[in-house]
Design an enzyme around this catalytic site. Sequence first.
Site, PDB file in Angstrom:
ATOM      1  N   ASP A  58       0.858  -1.191   0.000  1.00  0.00           N
ATOM      2  CA  ASP A  58       0.000   0.000   0.000  1.00  0.00           C
ATOM      3  C   ASP A  58       0.893   1.240   0.000  1.00  0.00           C
ATOM      4  O   ASP A  58       1.793   1.382   0.849  1.00  0.00           O
ATOM      5  CB  ASP A  58      -0.913  -0.001   1.231  1.00  0.00           C
ATOM      6  CG  ASP A  58      -1.897   1.155   1.215  1.00  0.00           C
ATOM      7  OD1 ASP A  58      -3.004   0.969   0.719  1.00  0.00           O
ATOM      8  OD2 ASP A  58      -1.534   2.252   1.690  1.00  0.00           O
ATOM      9  N   ILE A  59       0.677   2.133  -0.971  1.00  0.00           N
ATOM     10  CA  ILE A  59       1.468   3.364  -1.052  1.00  0.00           C
ATOM     11  C   ILE A  59       1.111   4.260   0.127  1.00  0.00           C
ATOM     12  O   ILE A  59      -0.057   4.570   0.353  1.00  0.00           O
ATOM     13  CB  ILE A  59       1.213   4.100  -2.376  1.00  0.00           C
ATOM     14  CG1 ILE A  59       1.577   3.195  -3.557  1.00  0.00           C
ATOM     15  CG2 ILE A  59       2.012   5.395  -2.436  1.00  0.00           C
ATOM     16  CD1 ILE A  59       1.249   3.771  -4.909  1.00  0.00           C
TER      17      ILE A  59
ATOM     18  N   GLU B 167      -4.769   2.288  -4.176  1.00  0.00           N
ATOM     19  CA  GLU B 167      -3.307   2.295  -4.166  1.00  0.00           C
ATOM     20  C   GLU B 167      -2.727   1.006  -3.594  1.00  0.00           C
ATOM     21  O   GLU B 167      -1.546   0.944  -3.258  1.00  0.00           O
ATOM     22  CB  GLU B 167      -2.785   3.500  -3.369  1.00  0.00           C
ATOM     23  CG  GLU B 167      -3.073   3.487  -1.877  1.00  0.00           C
ATOM     24  CD  GLU B 167      -4.439   4.102  -1.533  1.00  0.00           C
ATOM     25  OE1 GLU B 167      -4.616   4.505  -0.378  1.00  0.00           O
ATOM     26  OE2 GLU B 167      -5.303   4.190  -2.422  1.00  0.00           O
TER      27      GLU B 167
END
Length: 493
Positions: free
Chosen positions: A373-374, A416
């Site tokens: 996950d960004i 994301e």
Amino acid sequence: MKNKIYISYLSFFLAFSILLSTIVYFLGIYYNDNIEKFFKNEVKLITELKIENLNNEIQLSTNILNSLKTNTSFLSYINNNSKNNKQYSINLFLSLLNSNKNIYQLRYLDSSGNEKIRIDLNDTSNTGRIIPDIDLQNKSDRYYFINTKNLKEHQIFLSNLDLNIEHGKIEKPIRPMLRISTPIYSNNIFQGIIIINLGMKHILENFINSNIFNFSIFDDNGYILYNTEKKHIFSKYLEKDKFTIQSLYNKNINELISNKYKNIYSRELYYTKYIKNENLYIIAEPNKIFKNNILNEQKQYSIYFSIILFVLSFPLAFIISIYPAKMELKLQNLSITDNLTKTFNRLKIDSILEKELYNAKRYETNFSIIIADIDKFKNINDSYGHQIGDSVLKEFSHLLSTNIRQTDYLGRWGGEEFIIICPNTTIDYTYELAEKLRKIIEKFNFKTVKKVTASFGVSSYSMGDDIHSLIYKSDMALYESKENGRNRVTKKN
């Protein structure tokens, strides 16, 4: 003599033209049938998966409600109003909300409809926020409280899919909600209800996200609640002239849900085991651009076939046989690929997970998954705009895809979040891989935003696991990575 040759040539040309027209005509029918079969198969597969995911979210919320109903400290607070037990119950509610990113609100309302415990999701920090007593409200007049208090002890109530209301007004910007609630009894005396407000925006976005179909979700009365084009959404609450599915298709609702019209497919959304305040339906129609592109390609290929028939007749059989396979492969690739990042989409990843789980159980092999996950991606979108955000997603997915094994699978899990499936691996190997990816991303200079970090959750298959438990372990590991400062890897076995 010349006339005979001319007539013979003309007759041959006429006969060949008729043959050519006949072949092209039947080819058109064949391709149209194939396209229709493709849409029917794809809509069935896609909607079944989306409905399954929605009902899994509802079931997860139901499990949370049932766990609260059996918690002794919470029940002690309800019966004795103990201060210590109340604080414990508040902390318990907070922990449960933080464990599920789709829960917007978790509440306990007493028998008079007064909010006694209320935890809201903080949009900024994406964590739970305890609402102080002074801001608690009375909800005795709300339909979900009235309906829930009349239920039996073990029944679950699903509200309308509607918009969140605070202090008598629709919250702006709008926040789609589905409320899941159950009554609480002590010694056969009604003590109130516990209720989850399930934030439906991301769930609905995932539901209608498709390169192939335009989706619309509507209720018993035909009112459109959500659709791919974002037109007239929740019009029954927001517009004077309420827009219905009948207005869109010029057909009544019973005709639409009967599935008797070509290129219009419909399904009911919820399972039947819940007490529902409304029935919801999803209707799918092939995306016009996508369909026109296929039809235009079909026309172009028909022209090519006509030319080839005039020039070469024998190789034509080979070309005709190979084209449908290429068309089918292209359609399949479009249906399993995320349009932005060109990685596998959720549909394909779910299929791979099922295959790996089957292999692990049958052949006693192992596999692991990574969810990446960004970090603070919302800040990137807010600061630079969605185009730069999309560019970051492309660069990020490229870094992942070029630094994993050829036997690993990379897909976009949602927003994301990305998922990597690693066949025949241990959790320690997968942890090292995730740590390598984390360092590569940390050192990489992205085009505009320059520095980006990511958090990772790693889990490995253990005997007795299913897909949901395996994903849950990775989600929990990712949650710990976020809670412990981001830009780190956590594993759960």
